[in-house]
Design a protein around this motif. Sequence first.
Motif, PDB file in Angstrom:
ATOM      1  N   GLY A   1       0.833  -1.204   0.000  1.00 24.40           N
ATOM      2  CA  GLY A   1       0.000   0.000   0.000  1.00 24.40           C
ATOM      3  C   GLY A   1       0.865   1.250   0.000  1.00 24.40           C
ATOM      4  N   GLY A   2       0.195   2.394   0.070  1.00 23.52           N
ATOM      5  CA  GLY A   2       0.911   3.668   0.147  1.00 23.52           C
ATOM      6  C   GLY A   2       1.669   3.770   1.462  1.00 23.52           C
ATOM      7  N   THR A   3       1.105   3.198   2.518  1.00 20.62           N
ATOM      8  CA  THR A   3       1.761   3.236   3.830  1.00 20.62           C
ATOM      9  C   THR A   3       3.109   2.527   3.759  1.00 20.62           C
ATOM     10  OG1 THR A   3      -0.451   3.071   4.800  1.00 20.62           O
ATOM     11  CG2 THR A   3       1.415   2.757   6.291  1.00 20.62           C
TER      12      THR A   3
ATOM     13  N   LEU B   1       5.666   4.654   2.010  1.00 20.63           N
ATOM     14  CA  LEU B   1       6.188   5.702   2.906  1.00 20.63           C
ATOM     15  C   LEU B   1       7.172   5.091   3.900  1.00 20.63           C
ATOM     16  CD1 LEU B   1       2.815   7.560   3.514  1.00 20.63           C
ATOM     17  CD2 LEU B   1       4.857   8.637   2.567  1.00 20.63           C
TER      18      LEU B   1
ATOM     19  N   TRP C   1      -2.235  13.765   7.179  1.00 18.66           N
ATOM     20  CA  TRP C   1      -2.711  12.409   7.456  1.00 18.66           C
ATOM     21  C   TRP C   1      -2.015  11.971   8.748  1.00 18.66           C
ATOM     22  CZ3 TRP C   1      -0.076   7.454   5.724  1.00 18.66           C
ATOM     23  CH2 TRP C   1      -0.892   6.341   5.941  1.00 18.66           C
TER      24      TRP C   1
ATOM     25  N   HIS D   1       1.365  10.066   9.044  1.00 25.26           N
ATOM     26  CA  HIS D   1       2.668  10.603   8.614  1.00 25.26           C
ATOM     27  C   HIS D   1       3.589  10.794   9.814  1.00 25.26           C
ATOM     28  CE1 HIS D   1       1.258  12.445   4.535  1.00 25.26           C
ATOM     29  NE2 HIS D   1       1.834  11.272   4.371  1.00 25.26           N
TER      30      HIS D   1
ATOM     31  N   HIS E   1       1.855  16.469   0.011  1.00 27.90           N
ATOM     32  CA  HIS E   1       0.713  15.747  -0.586  1.00 27.90           C
ATOM     33  C   HIS E   1       0.607  16.234  -2.032  1.00 27.90           C
ATOM     34  CE1 HIS E   1      -1.440  14.746   3.386  1.00 27.90           C
ATOM     35  NE2 HIS E   1      -0.358  15.407   3.738  1.00 27.90           N
TER      36      HIS E   1
ATOM     37  N   ASN F   1      -5.022  15.220   2.419  1.00 26.12           N
ATOM     38  CA  ASN F   1      -5.762  14.574   3.514  1.00 26.12           C
ATOM     39  C   ASN F   1      -5.184  15.141   4.812  1.00 26.12           C
ATOM     40  OD1 ASN F   1      -6.970  12.944   5.405  1.00 26.12           O
ATOM     41  ND2 ASN F   1      -6.042  11.038   4.707  1.00 26.12           N
TER      42      ASN F   1
ATOM     43  N   ASP G   1       3.666  12.287  -1.433  1.00 27.25           N
ATOM     44  CA  ASP G   1       2.699  11.245  -1.135  1.00 27.25           C
ATOM     45  C   ASP G   1       1.521  11.433  -2.085  1.00 27.25           C
ATOM     46  OD1 ASP G   1       0.967   9.429  -0.072  1.00 27.25           O
ATOM     47  OD2 ASP G   1       0.945  10.250   1.955  1.00 27.25           O
TER      48      ASP G   1
ATOM     49  N   ALA H   1      -1.680   9.504  -2.786  1.00 25.65           N
ATOM     50  CA  ALA H   1      -2.585   8.398  -2.417  1.00 25.65           C
ATOM     51  C   ALA H   1      -3.926   8.502  -3.137  1.00 25.65           C
ATOM     52  CB  ALA H   1      -2.805   8.386  -0.903  1.00 25.65           C
ATOM     53  N   TYR H   2      -4.148   9.625  -3.845  1.00 20.03           N
ATOM     54  CA  TYR H   2      -5.483   9.848  -4.428  1.00 20.03           C
ATOM     55  C   TYR H   2      -5.389  10.271  -5.889  1.00 20.03           C
ATOM     56  CZ  TYR H   2      -6.690   9.726   0.481  1.00 20.03           C
ATOM     57  OH  TYR H   2      -6.841   9.325   1.785  1.00 20.03           O
TER      58      TYR H   2
ATOM     59  N   SER I   1      -0.251   5.086  -3.906  1.00 21.14           N
ATOM     60  CA  SER I   1      -1.196   4.102  -3.359  1.00 21.14           C
ATOM     61  C   SER I   1      -2.236   3.792  -4.415  1.00 21.14           C
ATOM     62  CB  SER I   1      -1.903   4.678  -2.122  1.00 21.14           C
ATOM     63  OG  SER I   1      -3.026   3.877  -1.797  1.00 21.14           O
TER      64      SER I   1
ATOM     65  N   SER J   1      -4.902   1.911  -3.379  1.00 23.41           N
ATOM     66  CA  SER J   1      -6.023   1.473  -2.544  1.00 23.41           C
ATOM     67  C   SER J   1      -7.329   2.122  -2.983  1.00 23.41           C
ATOM     68  CB  SER J   1      -5.755   1.840  -1.082  1.00 23.41           C
ATOM     69  OG  SER J   1      -4.558   1.241  -0.655  1.00 23.41           O
ATOM     70  N   LYS J   2      -7.300   3.444  -3.159  1.00 25.02           N
ATOM     71  CA  LYS J   2      -8.539   4.189  -3.457  1.00 25.02           C
ATOM     72  C   LYS J   2      -8.831   4.144  -4.952  1.00 25.02           C
ATOM     73  CE  LYS J   2      -7.061   5.857   0.539  1.00 25.02           C
ATOM     74  NZ  LYS J   2      -7.557   5.837   1.874  1.00 25.02           N
TER      75      LYS J   2
ATOM     76  N   ARG K   1      -3.676  -4.039  -0.493  1.00 28.43           N
ATOM     77  CA  ARG K   1      -2.429  -3.365  -0.129  1.00 28.43           C
ATOM     78  C   ARG K   1      -1.472  -3.201  -1.314  1.00 28.43           C
ATOM     79  NH1 ARG K   1      -3.519  -0.625   2.163  1.00 28.43           N
ATOM     80  NH2 ARG K   1      -1.800  -0.172   3.563  1.00 28.43           N
TER      81      ARG K   1
HETATM   82  N1  PLP Z   1      -1.162   8.762   2.383  1.00 28.02           N
HETATM   83  C1  PLP Z   1      -2.304   9.416   2.592  1.00 28.02           C
HETATM   84  C2  PLP Z   1      -2.309  10.899   2.534  1.00 28.02           C
HETATM   85  C3  PLP Z   1      -3.463   8.704   2.889  1.00 28.02           C
HETATM   86  O1  PLP Z   1      -4.599   9.370   3.111  1.00 28.02           O
HETATM   87  C4  PLP Z   1      -3.419   7.292   2.930  1.00 28.02           C
HETATM   88  C5  PLP Z   1      -4.605   6.501   3.260  1.00 28.02           C
HETATM   89  O2  PLP Z   1      -5.576   6.926   3.778  1.00 28.02           O
HETATM   90  C6  PLP Z   1      -2.204   6.676   2.686  1.00 28.02           C
HETATM   91  C7  PLP Z   1      -1.088   7.433   2.417  1.00 28.02           C
HETATM   92  C8  PLP Z   1      -2.042   5.181   2.776  1.00 28.02           C
HETATM   93  O3  PLP Z   1      -2.625   4.484   1.770  1.00 28.02           O
HETATM   94  P1  PLP Z   1      -2.743   2.894   1.829  1.00 28.02           P
HETATM   95  O4  PLP Z   1      -4.081   2.587   2.384  1.00 28.02           O
HETATM   96  O5  PLP Z   1      -2.564   2.472   0.422  1.00 28.02           O
HETATM   97  O6  PLP Z   1      -1.654   2.384   2.707  1.00 28.02           O
END
Ligand code: PLP
Length: 398
Positions: free
Chosen positions: A102-104, A107, A130, A133, A178, A183, A211, A213-214, A243, A245-246, A254
């Motif tokens: 995932g994006g997490t 990072l 977020w 972070h 971002h 976020n 980052d 993620a969107y 990411s 995910s969304k 992930r």
């Molecule tokens: N970065 C930001 C700004 C986010 O809002 C999110 C998820 O909400 C993520 C990273 C992490 O994304 P992922 O769910 O793919 O780990």
Amino acid sequence: LFAGIQDAPLDPIMRLFEAFNADPSPKKLNLVVGVYTDADGKVPRLRAVQTAEKRWIEKGLPKTYRPIEGTKPFRDAVQELLFGKGAPILSQNRAATLQSIGGTGALKTGADVLAKLFPNATVAVSNPSWENHKALFTQAGFTVVDYPYFSAETGGADYPAMKAYLQDLPKGSIVVLHACCHNPTGADLSLDEWRDLVPLIAERGLIPFLDIAYQGFGNGLDADAEPVRLFAESGQEFLVASSFSKSFSLYGERVGALTIVAENPAAKAKVESFAKRLVRASYSNPHTHGAAIVEIVLTDPELRADWERELGEMRDRIRAMRERMADSLQQRHPERGFDAIKTQKGMFSYTGLSPAEATRLREEHEVYALETGRICVAAVNTHNIDHVIDAIDAVVKG
Ligand code: PLP
């Protein structure tokens, strides 16, 4: 062994999520979590994703280990999404991409790489940001500070304050940015502000970590990646956490990617092998299923076109909800600046509601929002929008 551990405070999102699940009201509405739901309030299974998944299962391939960095078609597709088709950086061989959890996970791997190389660096994140972070970079061993970002007065980003702060950051500090759909506020920098910021970061010798993620939820896949492309064109070294995910509605799979841009192919090869060594000693190899689906969608022209269409539909639906909410609330309470909901981008908005108003929203109207006034606009739909607007109207009237 463990009895001396101090209880960790429950994160506000999880606390409200638990309260929401325990609430018996049939009218309750969850605007807390960052998940896109469709016009019927369901987490969508995207058409292209379903087709890709079927195709992949029909192939019946063995589930062997995946390369530490993910497959080449996946990595190439991620780079093309970030930098744009035909971008010079794609052939310069100075960007390394690794599939991540995932994006997490992107990072986290990026933070670990930087922590090994620059253990004394400070990390600056936006205020607000977020919430993970700060936790993530602190866990990686860094001191984390906030740079000013949001203007409650305008509901937009306060670029002059942000710039003034970054100008004074010590050389070698890491700045988390971002790229789009900020976020939690939904307030993004304008393209002109990015054009001003990118050379400033280079001049000041700061390390940018973007980052994204969107991507696709703001103004479109290409427009949302414009800040990443400006950094690429500037010739700077930087990191990007993507990411999926969304944008693929594949939260639990992930799927994400870390891209590290170095100054030349030799430096890229070094940092790539350094990051792979860290991954090897962390989770060893990335997963297969989710990334295989993303790879199929991104590399098959028909599926890709359909995915882009459906992503566009999600973006347009959120935009329509934003417009209705902003217009209606602005008309009822012109002094509160609710029209910013319309200009904010992505899945979230800072509504300007106070903690007391957010609490009344939950206790009197069963609409769950964060105490900061953040709502997930991606969870608003034509069935619940009147309830949301009337509830906000009622708490603002007092
Ligand atoms: N970065 C930001 C700004 C986010 O809002 C999110 C998820 O909400 C993520 C990273 C992490 O994304 P992922 O769910 O793919 O780990």
